[in-house]
Design an enzyme around this catalytic site. Structure first.
Site, PDB file in Angstrom:
ATOM      1  N   THR A 130      12.375  -7.275 -11.052  1.00 19.75           N
ATOM      2  CA  THR A 130      11.830  -8.617 -11.290  1.00 19.75           C
ATOM      3  C   THR A 130      10.618  -8.851 -10.399  1.00 19.75           C
ATOM      4  OG1 THR A 130      14.027  -9.372 -11.846  1.00 19.75           O
ATOM      5  CG2 THR A 130      12.443 -11.074 -11.255  1.00 19.75           C
ATOM      6  N   GLY A 182       0.811  -1.213   0.000  1.00 17.87           N
ATOM      7  CA  GLY A 182       0.000   0.000   0.000  1.00 17.87           C
ATOM      8  C   GLY A 182       0.845   1.265   0.000  1.00 17.87           C
ATOM      9  N   THR A 183       1.912   1.271   0.773  1.00 16.58           N
ATOM     10  CA  THR A 183       2.728   2.480   0.889  1.00 16.58           C
ATOM     11  C   THR A 183       3.352   2.843  -0.455  1.00 16.58           C
ATOM     12  OG1 THR A 183       3.182   1.908   3.185  1.00 16.58           O
ATOM     13  CG2 THR A 183       4.658   3.507   2.165  1.00 16.58           C
ATOM     14  N   GLN A 196      -7.784  -0.375   3.050  1.00 19.54           N
ATOM     15  CA  GLN A 196      -8.699  -0.983   4.033  1.00 19.54           C
ATOM     16  C   GLN A 196     -10.028  -1.406   3.416  1.00 19.54           C
ATOM     17  OE1 GLN A 196      -7.993  -1.967   6.986  1.00 19.54           O
ATOM     18  NE2 GLN A 196      -6.063  -0.914   7.366  1.00 19.54           N
ATOM     19  N   SER A 237      -3.379  -3.462  -0.739  1.00 20.16           N
ATOM     20  CA  SER A 237      -2.275  -4.159  -0.092  1.00 20.16           C
ATOM     21  C   SER A 237      -2.666  -5.598   0.228  1.00 20.16           C
ATOM     22  CB  SER A 237      -1.940  -3.411   1.203  1.00 20.16           C
ATOM     23  OG  SER A 237      -1.003  -4.147   1.948  1.00 20.16           O
ATOM     24  N   GLY A 238      -1.772  -6.541  -0.080  1.00 18.19           N
ATOM     25  CA  GLY A 238      -2.094  -7.961   0.103  1.00 18.19           C
ATOM     26  C   GLY A 238      -2.386  -8.365   1.539  1.00 18.19           C
ATOM     27  N   HIS A 239      -1.595  -7.828   2.483  1.00 23.59           N
ATOM     28  CA  HIS A 239      -1.701  -8.374   3.841  1.00 23.59           C
ATOM     29  C   HIS A 239      -2.949  -7.920   4.589  1.00 23.59           C
ATOM     30  CE1 HIS A 239      -0.131  -4.975   6.470  1.00 23.59           C
ATOM     31  NE2 HIS A 239       0.266  -4.543   5.298  1.00 23.59           N
ATOM     32  N   CYS A 288      -0.074   2.242  13.323  1.00 21.01           N
ATOM     33  CA  CYS A 288       1.123   3.050  13.130  1.00 21.01           C
ATOM     34  C   CYS A 288       1.336   4.001  14.295  1.00 21.01           C
ATOM     35  CB  CYS A 288       1.025   3.830  11.838  1.00 21.01           C
ATOM     36  SG  CYS A 288       0.819   2.716  10.464  1.00 21.01           S
ATOM     37  N   ASN A 326      -8.575   3.689   8.250  1.00 15.78           N
ATOM     38  CA  ASN A 326      -8.049   2.507   8.942  1.00 15.78           C
ATOM     39  C   ASN A 326      -8.370   2.500  10.430  1.00 15.78           C
ATOM     40  OD1 ASN A 326      -6.117   4.666   8.150  1.00 15.78           O
ATOM     41  ND2 ASN A 326      -4.883   3.778   9.799  1.00 15.78           N
TER      42      ASN A 326
END
Ligand code: PLP
Length: 404
Positions: free
Chosen positions: A238, A72-73, A180, A200-202, A326, A152
């Protein structure tokens, strides 16, 4: 007893099916997606499939609109910096005062070190955007407006579709940090005017360190990371194939769960909130309760320190968080709660409970058994609470109780 995880806005457990999908790409399927031989083409096919899964989850028109990033960042940074490069004659940015640090700290840097003018639009006490102020902030020099889809800390959802139209009406681009929102609400980008979107994946049971930026076809793009021709020259380096495959699988699973699982998660969240309201007095549900993510409950307990509540919850095997992951570790009240003018008595006592499809009724019951006792105990130690009750001040709290 099994610990209870209620901090899913910080990160989610990687789904075992995601891990299983990734594993071959660490071993047999090790090729470089850019290679022209069979090792490469097999892997390139898997990357393409992941792109298609994200296209489906976002309701994007083309799979090429998805650019894989490290999270995300990076996606947020790439979107803003690209707009400054490509929007000739435009050097201002419009955003909100409640964005994630992935946006805010970049914008503070651009203001300070590059002289870019940034308009931070405020929110009301529900955390909802002041639309008139947003409209006024947009102007002929606006390169991009960036407004998060979901906050968030509070889960408040912003009306990004009309906000994108307003940005376009003055010729600016529109980006949304949807880190989110993706996987928690239905999204159909084809029917919107959103130009760029970060995910974002996580946050959706995928791996960490992988994300994507959606860039609408036809929107000029200047890469943040320059290098090889990967990602159609929009992101050099890559491809992180195992993580991309994992993100694709997570997107596929999220699609399958949105309709069935999220109403269940929302019901659990509502039950948690109701239980807290019934059993613990003097707390405030923070955020726009009419327009919220289904999984998030942000609750401020008056006259208490959130850190102390978290500590006791942790000892009871329950993981939640302060306003923002954060902001954890700092004693400053979060910028979001300050922007919302949360009353002083509640400002330091905000806890975020964020659920996922993995949470159960039994877990919420366990939380509702443990929490009231913790609050009563801590309020017994709180001079501010005792003063409020008109009771004489008790002895100073035992230092071990407060030593976190
Ligand atoms: N934007 C929002 C709204 C977030 O909640 C987060 C993570 O907490 C990020 C951006 C950063 O995402 P990542 O951890 O993938 O860099």
């Amino acid at each position: 007893m099994r610990p209870i995880y209620l901090d899913n806005n910080a990160t989610t457990r990687t789904d075992p099916a995601v891990v299983a999908a990734m594993l071959p790409y660490f071993s047999d399927q090790f090729g470089n997606a850019s290679s022209s031989h069979a090792f490469g083409s097999e892997v390139a096919g898997a990357v393409k499939q992941a792109r298609k899964s994200l296209q489906a989850l976002l309701g994007a028109a083309f799979d090429q609109e998805i650019v894989f990033t490290s999270g995300g960042t990076e996606s947020d940074n790439a979107a803003i910096l690209s707009a400054l490069d490509t929007q000739d004659g435009r050097d201002e940015i419009v955003t909100t005062s409640v964005e994630h640090p992935a946006i805010l700290s970049l914008l503070e840097h651009l203001e300070k070190d590059r002289g870019i003018r940034v308009h931070f639009v405020g929110v009301d006490s529900r955390g909802q955007l002041d639309i008139e102020a947003y409209r006024r902030a947009l102007g002929p020099r606006t390169a991009i407006a960036s407004v998060m889809w979901a906050n968030n800390e509070t889960g408040t959802l912003f009306p990004v579709e009309p906000l994108a139209e307003l940005a376009h009406s003055i010729g600016a681009l529109f980006h949304t940090d949807a880190v989110q929102a993706v996987g928690k609400i239905a999204i159909n980008l084809k029917t919107t005017e959103i130009d760029m979107l970060s995910l974002s994946g996580h946050k959706l049971h995928g791996p960490k360190g992988i994300g994507a930026l959606y860039v609408r076809k036809g929107v000029k793009f200047s890469p943040f990371i320059r290098g090889g021709p990967q990602e159609r020259r929009r992101r050099g380096g890559t491809e992180n194939v195992p993580a991309i495959v994992g993100l694709g699988k997570a997107a596929e699973l999220a699609m399958g769960h949105i309709e069935e699982e999220l109403p269940r998660v929302e019901a659990l969240r509502d039950c948690l909130e109701q239980g807290i309201r019934d059993h613990v007095g003097h707390c405030i549900v923070i955020g726009d309760t009419e327009n919220r993510l289904p999984n998030t409950a942000s609750i401020a307990f008056e006259h208490l320190e959130g850190e102390a509540i978290l500590h006791h919850l942790n000892r009871a095997g329950i993981a939640a968080s302060l306003g923002s992951a954060c902001a954890s570790g700092s004693m400053e009240p979060s910028h979001v709660l300050r922007a919302m003018n949360v009353p002083a008595a509640a400002l330091r006592g905000a806890i975020r409970f964020s659920l996922s499809r993995e949470n159960t009724v039994e877990e919420i019951d366990r939380l509702l058994q443990a929490l009231p006792e913790i609050i009563v105990k801590l309020r017994g130690l709180s001079p501010a609470w005792q003063q409020r009750q008109g009771a004489p001040l008790a002895d100073p709290p035992c230092p071990t109780e407060l030593a976190l």
